[in-house]
Design a protein around this motif. Sequence first.
Motif, PDB file in Angstrom:
ATOM      1  N   GLU A 123       0.827  -1.208   0.000  1.00  0.00           N
ATOM      2  CA  GLU A 123       0.000   0.000   0.000  1.00  0.00           C
ATOM      3  C   GLU A 123       0.863   1.260   0.000  1.00  0.00           C
ATOM      4  N   VAL A 124       1.905   1.245   0.803  1.00  0.00           N
ATOM      5  CA  VAL A 124       2.824   2.392   0.837  1.00  0.00           C
ATOM      6  C   VAL A 124       3.515   2.524  -0.513  1.00  0.00           C
ATOM      7  N   SER A 125       3.950   1.402  -1.055  1.00  0.00           N
ATOM      8  CA  SER A 125       4.616   1.392  -2.350  1.00  0.00           C
ATOM      9  C   SER A 125       3.724   2.019  -3.425  1.00  0.00           C
ATOM     10  N   GLU A 126       2.483   1.579  -3.483  1.00  0.00           N
ATOM     11  CA  GLU A 126       1.537   2.120  -4.470  1.00  0.00           C
ATOM     12  C   GLU A 126       1.239   3.590  -4.203  1.00  0.00           C
ATOM     13  N   LYS A 127       1.079   3.923  -2.938  1.00  0.00           N
ATOM     14  CA  LYS A 127       0.747   5.300  -2.548  1.00  0.00           C
ATOM     15  C   LYS A 127       1.810   6.289  -3.025  1.00  0.00           C
ATOM     16  N   LEU A 128       3.067   5.846  -3.030  1.00  0.00           N
ATOM     17  CA  LEU A 128       4.160   6.740  -3.419  1.00  0.00           C
ATOM     18  C   LEU A 128       4.589   6.567  -4.872  1.00  0.00           C
ATOM     19  N   GLY A 129       3.843   5.777  -5.625  1.00  0.00           N
ATOM     20  CA  GLY A 129       4.102   5.674  -7.055  1.00  0.00           C
ATOM     21  C   GLY A 129       5.094   4.611  -7.468  1.00  0.00           C
ATOM     22  N   TYR A 130       5.439   3.712  -6.568  1.00  0.00           N
ATOM     23  CA  TYR A 130       6.334   2.613  -6.918  1.00  0.00           C
ATOM     24  C   TYR A 130       5.481   1.410  -7.322  1.00  0.00           C
ATOM     25  N   SER A 131       5.563   1.002  -8.570  1.00  0.00           N
ATOM     26  CA  SER A 131       4.720  -0.099  -9.050  1.00  0.00           C
ATOM     27  C   SER A 131       5.245  -1.464  -8.618  1.00  0.00           C
ATOM     28  N   ASN A 132       6.533  -1.537  -8.268  1.00  0.00           N
ATOM     29  CA  ASN A 132       7.141  -2.799  -7.860  1.00  0.00           C
ATOM     30  C   ASN A 132       7.461  -2.729  -6.365  1.00  0.00           C
ATOM     31  N   THR A 133       6.745  -3.501  -5.567  1.00  0.00           N
ATOM     32  CA  THR A 133       6.921  -3.476  -4.114  1.00  0.00           C
ATOM     33  C   THR A 133       8.311  -3.945  -3.707  1.00  0.00           C
ATOM     34  N   ASP A 134       8.864  -4.945  -4.399  1.00  0.00           N
ATOM     35  CA  ASP A 134      10.213  -5.426  -4.074  1.00  0.00           C
ATOM     36  C   ASP A 134      11.249  -4.319  -4.282  1.00  0.00           C
ATOM     37  N   TYR A 135      11.108  -3.581  -5.387  1.00  0.00           N
ATOM     38  CA  TYR A 135      12.022  -2.460  -5.655  1.00  0.00           C
ATOM     39  C   TYR A 135      11.885  -1.411  -4.552  1.00  0.00           C
ATOM     40  N   PHE A 136      10.653  -1.114  -4.173  1.00  0.00           N
ATOM     41  CA  PHE A 136      10.403  -0.152  -3.113  1.00  0.00           C
ATOM     42  C   PHE A 136      11.084  -0.598  -1.811  1.00  0.00           C
ATOM     43  N   CYS A 137      10.922  -1.864  -1.448  1.00  0.00           N
ATOM     44  CA  CYS A 137      11.523  -2.382  -0.208  1.00  0.00           C
ATOM     45  C   CYS A 137      13.050  -2.300  -0.253  1.00  0.00           C
ATOM     46  N   CYS A 138      13.639  -2.636  -1.407  1.00  0.00           N
ATOM     47  CA  CYS A 138      15.098  -2.535  -1.562  1.00  0.00           C
ATOM     48  C   CYS A 138      15.560  -1.084  -1.440  1.00  0.00           C
ATOM     49  N   LEU A 139      14.823  -0.188  -2.050  1.00  0.00           N
ATOM     50  CA  LEU A 139      15.154   1.239  -1.990  1.00  0.00           C
ATOM     51  C   LEU A 139      15.073   1.740  -0.553  1.00  0.00           C
TER      52      LEU A 139
END
Length: 134
Positions: free
Chosen positions: A102-118
């Motif tokens: 949800e946080v990933s999508e909310k901030l415009g990151y379509s890939n949750t794994d990429y978001f978590c790595c970032l």
Amino acid sequence: MKSSDGIKSKFMEYIIKMSEVIGKYELHQTDSLVKKTCDYVLNHVEENISLKKIAKEVHASKDYIGKLFKQKTGCNFNQYVTKIKMEHVKYLIKLGSYKNYEVSEKLGYSNTDYFCCLFKKYTGYTPENSGKTI
């Protein structure tokens, strides 16, 4: 318009209009574009942010804004956007109302794994473990 008074009058109208444009966009202060860029990012943190959008907003070229931003802040535009988004993630995690995707999508990151790595690269923690440490 052939008289010198007519030419002078038109010239003064032009100068006044140009002064208004310079004042409106604060073009006499080069770092004002940087401030407007930073403000835009802060006010649109939950959107897809690009230099192209900001350039359109502030009426300057994206290349110029990117170079000026790097020159004045010492970091490139994308690094700044990531920093602001990751700080916003910390806030959202503290709220405890959102799952990672949800946080990933909310901030415009379509890939949750990429978001978590970032996020882990930025904070040293995974989003799951950071709620206790932030």
